[in-house]
Design a protein around this motif. Sequence first.
Motif, PDB file in Angstrom:
ATOM      1  N   GLN A 667       4.750  37.916 -11.174  1.00  0.00           N
ATOM      2  CA  GLN A 667       4.840  36.693 -10.751  1.00  0.00           C
ATOM      3  C   GLN A 667       3.207  36.129 -10.616  1.00  0.00           C
ATOM      4  O   GLN A 667       2.508  36.738  -9.575  1.00  0.00           O
ATOM      5  N   VAL A 668       2.626  35.329 -11.241  1.00  0.00           N
ATOM      6  CA  VAL A 668       1.465  34.685 -10.992  1.00  0.00           C
ATOM      7  C   VAL A 668       1.521  33.262 -10.881  1.00  0.00           C
ATOM      8  O   VAL A 668       2.705  32.680 -11.203  1.00  0.00           O
ATOM      9  N   GLU A 670       0.605  30.884 -12.565  1.00  0.00           N
ATOM     10  CA  GLU A 670       0.744  30.207 -14.015  1.00  0.00           C
ATOM     11  C   GLU A 670       2.141  30.451 -14.454  1.00  0.00           C
ATOM     12  O   GLU A 670       2.574  29.770 -15.427  1.00  0.00           O
ATOM     13  N   VAL A 672       4.972  33.993 -15.395  1.00  0.00           N
ATOM     14  CA  VAL A 672       4.972  35.559 -15.312  1.00  0.00           C
ATOM     15  C   VAL A 672       4.176  36.139 -16.249  1.00  0.00           C
ATOM     16  O   VAL A 672       3.945  35.767 -17.550  1.00  0.00           O
ATOM     17  N   GLN A 673       3.304  37.035 -15.810  1.00  0.00           N
ATOM     18  CA  GLN A 673       2.245  37.808 -16.432  1.00  0.00           C
ATOM     19  C   GLN A 673       2.789  39.285 -17.110  1.00  0.00           C
ATOM     20  O   GLN A 673       3.379  40.111 -16.205  1.00  0.00           O
ATOM     21  N   TYR A 713       4.140  28.951 -26.567  1.00  0.00           N
ATOM     22  CA  TYR A 713       3.547  28.585 -25.328  1.00  0.00           C
ATOM     23  C   TYR A 713       1.919  28.195 -25.361  1.00  0.00           C
ATOM     24  O   TYR A 713       1.654  27.501 -24.467  1.00  0.00           O
ATOM     25  N   SER A 730      -2.339  41.678 -22.547  1.00  0.00           N
ATOM     26  CA  SER A 730      -1.576  40.713 -21.830  1.00  0.00           C
ATOM     27  C   SER A 730      -1.279  39.343 -22.218  1.00  0.00           C
ATOM     28  O   SER A 730      -1.930  39.148 -23.197  1.00  0.00           O
ATOM     29  N   THR A 732       0.848  35.571 -20.797  1.00  0.00           N
ATOM     30  CA  THR A 732       1.492  35.040 -19.505  1.00  0.00           C
ATOM     31  C   THR A 732       2.620  34.014 -20.177  1.00  0.00           C
ATOM     32  O   THR A 732       2.459  33.321 -21.199  1.00  0.00           O
ATOM     33  N   PRO A 734       4.527  30.977 -19.323  1.00  0.00           N
ATOM     34  CA  PRO A 734       4.216  29.857 -18.263  1.00  0.00           C
ATOM     35  C   PRO A 734       5.553  29.396 -17.719  1.00  0.00           C
ATOM     36  O   PRO A 734       6.676  29.572 -18.192  1.00  0.00           O
TER      37      PRO A 734
END
Length: 740
Positions: A667-668, A670, A672-673, A713, A730, A732, A734
């Motif tokens: 979890q970040v 912004e 989910v990474q 996204y 990677s 992300t 959002p």
Amino acid sequence: MGMYYLSIYLMRREDRSSLYFVLMCIVVIGRTSIHGDYSVYRLLPFISYHAIVFFVLAMLTLTSVYTVFCTCIAFVRGKQDSSIVLFGALGLVGGAAYDILVYLKLIPQYVGELSSFGFFVLLFFQSFVLARRFSQAFKNVNELSGELLRMDKLKDEFLANTSHELRTPLNGILGITEALLRGSEGNLNEGQRQNLSIVAVSTRRLANLVNDILDYSRLKHRDIKLSLKPLRVEAVIETTLNVFRQLTDRQQVEITSVIPGGLPPVMADENRLAQIMYNLVGNAVKFTRQGYIRVTVKESGDMLEVCVEDTGAGIPEEKFDDIFKSFEQVDTSITRQHGGTGLGLHITKFLIESHGGSIWVASEVGKGSKFNFTLPAAKEQAAENEAAVPVYGPAASARESLSFRVTGAGAHVLLVDDEMVNLQSAAAILKTEGYSVTAVDSGRAALEEIRKLNDISLVVLDVMMPELSGYEVCRTIRENISHYDLPVLMLTAKTNTDDIVRGFEAGANDYLPKPVAAEELLARVKTLVNLKDSVDKAKAAEVAFLQAQIKPHFLFNVLNTISSFCDTDPERAGKLINDLANYLRHSFDFKNLDLFVPLNTEISLIKSYLEIEKARFGDELSVEFNLDETVKADILPLSIQPLVENTIRHGLRKKAGGGTVTVSVSQVPEGVQVIVSDDGPGVTADKLDKILTAENVSGVGLKNIHFRLKKIYGTGLSVESETGKGTRVSFTVPIGGVLL
């Protein structure tokens, strides 16, 4: 003559005909100054007499020829007064021709010089044309003034007649609605009571607007008659405040009155006093989103002074006088806080002054306003017969929450409008077809809902809203979401061509003018929802196609691996068969066309795939999972597994001695990474630049995932690599599934 027409030109510069006449007069003045004894010759004796005469005659000839040429063209084209000007020009040419022939001694001189007479004829006719034009202009002005007065009278009559005709159905609607609310047809449920309360309050609001229009027509002709009698101001004030308490969010705006006891009655017309209070309190309600609205009354000599105070937006000091003019508003932009005709305060001022009172305003921008007015106190006592406007209970407070949700089995529609009545009516129409509805009252709230929710199929958007207009909201949506991924239907009263074009340029899919017919709204909504549904299914079909992209040699190698374990390690062979079955079940699930899948489903697919690959390559492949078990999210199917496959096929298998694949989910801020990394040989800089472009033709790989992620996204994959140290891929997901 030149000075006279020069003054006319300076007073009316848009008409240059007077200026051209002045220039002609200057030419005549120039000729006169050197005519006869040739004054120029005496002033400049070194110039030849014959040269002067030749120059004068040449200029005269050129002027005459040019004049005739221009007037002939005008005559052929049928220009007004061209025949008169042509006649004058021919007179000048005839006189000039005669003088030239005499000077050249080609004919004897029978009379004196005719050039001066020719100039006189030309100037006379030019002056006549100008005079005729000015006369016609004055005549046209008089005719237009009479026509404007007649049209103005027709307009006033139309307003008066229309207002009278509107009153009858409005009174009928209001009467029947109030009767239903009082139980004339039995008990009502909460939803019915809520909707009927909105109808009653909106009808009363419209009735007051009709009264304003009618009074404006009467005001112009000073035809408003007052029925003065002693009135208790408290009763009228409380009756008015009860109406607006039904329209206002009671948690955000408190509407109160502070009226001391023992006040004398006022000498006023009851209906007009109610109209004054309605306009002033209504004005305060429109511009106050939080705080309070307070009405106070006090004695001031032989007058009663009433103050309507609010904590609203306030009015700039330079606008204090303008707000009492007809059709004037502080803010006329499409992002203004509220609408209106701009008649209320103008009529209010007139009514107060007709009672013998006065009105003034004190305000500060951002802090609120105070409208004070006075009315004469009555010497007699008032009759206790004032009737109050009914209040329909808690359900009538329709604005207690402008944001609401209606759950249905159909597609999810987001309604955006700053008017509560519009939200309620549109939601009621969509509810009949089973749509799920989320209604919000501002552009910012709409963008927030789009960020939080990933199942919205359509946005129905008003154009004129406070802070952010519908155009701005639509442009913000289109920065990251295409017309097909989230259609936008604009509803607005602005229906001219420029506004429609502006809406489409902002990114709208469709444009529907207000008032909206229920059948047309449902038809447009159905079309756009079907468009969104078709696009989602096409994307899901694309995912299904990607799921089927399994190389035959991969299956052959897996089966060979399982076969080899059947003799040496039957238990592991059985486990590999289960992993292969799980992998194939996810890969060939064509019936599942969902756009998103749970994160744990994708992780399960990855683990099955990696177990198979580890069985094939043994100790050469090491796998690490760094998973935050608290993370719950929906992601695009086949968005992580192909990254892992790409890492093994193009990374670790090219490294002697094998390597490690690491899959991380965390979890970040912004969202989910997801990170897939390896310690393989890495990618050279020239290949890294092309890895996400069309030039990469290595099959099912990074570019397909990058394209899908970016489409949904707004951002795609991030690839980092260093030769000899490995690669890190990677992306992300959002919060809410959409980046804005």
